[in-house]
Design a protein around this motif. Sequence first.
Motif, PDB file in Angstrom:
ATOM      1  N   LEU A  93     -80.814  15.182 -66.867  1.00  0.00           N
ATOM      2  CA  LEU A  93     -81.064  15.946 -65.648  1.00  0.00           C
ATOM      3  C   LEU A  93     -80.751  15.104 -64.428  1.00  0.00           C
ATOM      4  CD1 LEU A  93     -84.589  17.359 -66.629  1.00  0.00           C
ATOM      5  CD2 LEU A  93     -82.346  18.284 -67.223  1.00  0.00           C
ATOM      6  N   ASP A  94     -80.515  15.794 -63.320  1.00  0.00           N
ATOM      7  CA  ASP A  94     -80.325  15.111 -62.047  1.00  0.00           C
ATOM      8  C   ASP A  94     -81.654  14.469 -61.642  1.00  0.00           C
ATOM      9  OD1 ASP A  94     -80.497  15.116 -58.911  1.00  0.00           O
ATOM     10  OD2 ASP A  94     -78.352  15.145 -59.418  1.00  0.00           O
ATOM     11  N   GLY A  95     -81.604  13.192 -61.278  1.00  0.00           N
ATOM     12  CA  GLY A  95     -82.824  12.449 -60.988  1.00  0.00           C
ATOM     13  C   GLY A  95     -83.534  12.907 -59.740  1.00  0.00           C
ATOM     14  N   LYS A  96     -82.868  13.624 -58.865  1.00  0.00           N
ATOM     15  CA  LYS A  96     -83.497  14.044 -57.611  1.00  0.00           C
ATOM     16  C   LYS A  96     -83.941  15.499 -57.654  1.00  0.00           C
ATOM     17  CE  LYS A  96     -80.955  10.725 -54.757  1.00  0.00           C
ATOM     18  NZ  LYS A  96     -80.017  10.570 -53.617  1.00  0.00           N
ATOM     19  N   THR A  97     -83.129  16.356 -58.283  1.00  0.00           N
ATOM     20  CA  THR A  97     -83.436  17.791 -58.276  1.00  0.00           C
ATOM     21  C   THR A  97     -83.939  18.297 -59.613  1.00  0.00           C
ATOM     22  OG1 THR A  97     -81.191  18.409 -58.904  1.00  0.00           O
ATOM     23  CG2 THR A  97     -81.654  18.137 -56.545  1.00  0.00           C
TER      24      THR A  97
END
Length: 480
Positions: A93-97
């Motif tokens: 997964l995207d680490g920010k979103t």
Amino acid sequence: MGRSLYTKLVLIIMTLIVAFMVVVGAFLLHGVRSFYLNQFYEGMQTVFANEELADSLRAAADSDQAVEGISEILKANIGRLGIDSGSRNYYILDGKTGEYLTGSNNPEGGIVNTANILTAMTGASGYKSDAAADFMDVAIPLSGEGGSYIVYIIDNKATVQSLNGDLSRIILQAMAIGLIISVLMSLLLAKTLVTPLQELTHAAESVASGDFEHKVDNPSRDEIGVLTQTFNDMAGTLEDTLDDLKKSEQMRKEFVANVSHELRTPITSVKSYSETLLDDPAMDPEMRAKFLNVIVNESDRMSKIVQDLLTLSRFDAGSIEFEFTTFSFEKSVKDVYSAMRLEAQNHEHEFTLEFMSAMPEIVGDRGRIEQVLMNMVSNAIKYTKNGGRIKITAGAKNGTVWCSVRDNGIGIPRQDVEHVFDRFYRVDKARSRESGGTGLGLSIANEIVLRHNGTLKLDSKTGRGTVITVTLPVEGPEHE
């Protein structure tokens, strides 16, 4: 209609087996869930704590093809991670979103941001366990020159649910077998237990109807056999025992009446003799006075015994009539306090009265109730050393009135407390004789209180004092 003992045995044993199976099943199902939950999180922590794997993931995160590199590393560790597309998958997964980038399959509807994903988005590893959730997951944050990512492992608990289903079926099958066994056991118990009990019941009914000749035949040596033999022995002796009790009771009542009658003659003689001595001028005046005082005192004591015995005899015969009226219990307590205050002062006692609540009027025989109160206070004064403390307290509660007399006197030994209301019972005969006691005062007081449907309770400790409390119904005995 009440259930028979046969039915109760069946129901009890069935209930026990069902309850046992339910408890065991609950522990087993809970144990399986806990085992898989702990195995999952401990396994994930062990895998991601491996330095070689951690270094590989960090190196992949630093590359230009970070997502592909991380994915290849996870694919290479599918066995260690227990990845199974049917129940357990990995995602990147995207680490920010938290947006889905790639994974072992393409999730329908995307990835929901769980508590562990939200934790990983802050830069910390998410290993939070939730036993109530229908999934297990971990989220590991990765940061490098290629960006920030989250390695997300999720298990839908399909294996656990399948095993729990198998266990539930096994438990239900065992429960069905247990119910069959319980029926068979109850029938066996009924044959060995209920049948002799029924015979004992019929025999007891015969005894209750006055037939003491009925015997129960049970040669066994178990507890029921012993009970049967004991019952047979009891039936053989109960009739004689009842006859003896009736005779003893009759003799006791006759004794009280006879003693009362016989004491009147010596009382008359002693008083006549004392009057003669008082008129004899030949005797030394001082010596004569001493003997006369002894004779008069003893005659008065015997007169009191006669009066008390006759009172108790009338109680036994039911010939004492009470004059029930409505009167102020508070005033009666105050009157007794006023009447005994001088006597208490003569002994230098600290003598106090306190009402704990408002006092209603009550229905009862005022004279006899005051006689009880006088006896309570008089005993406290007699058996408290000079300079002691005596406190009267009274109050009302739940349709009753009560009055307690507390002293710090000599007290009564524990073994004697339960006998203080017995007739002629005196803890210390010498001390009672010196103080004028006959051993009948509390017996009479208790009889009066019982006729009012009240209670007279005494609590005492040797050397620490005594508390005696009378409790009476406000509405009187006819309304109890």
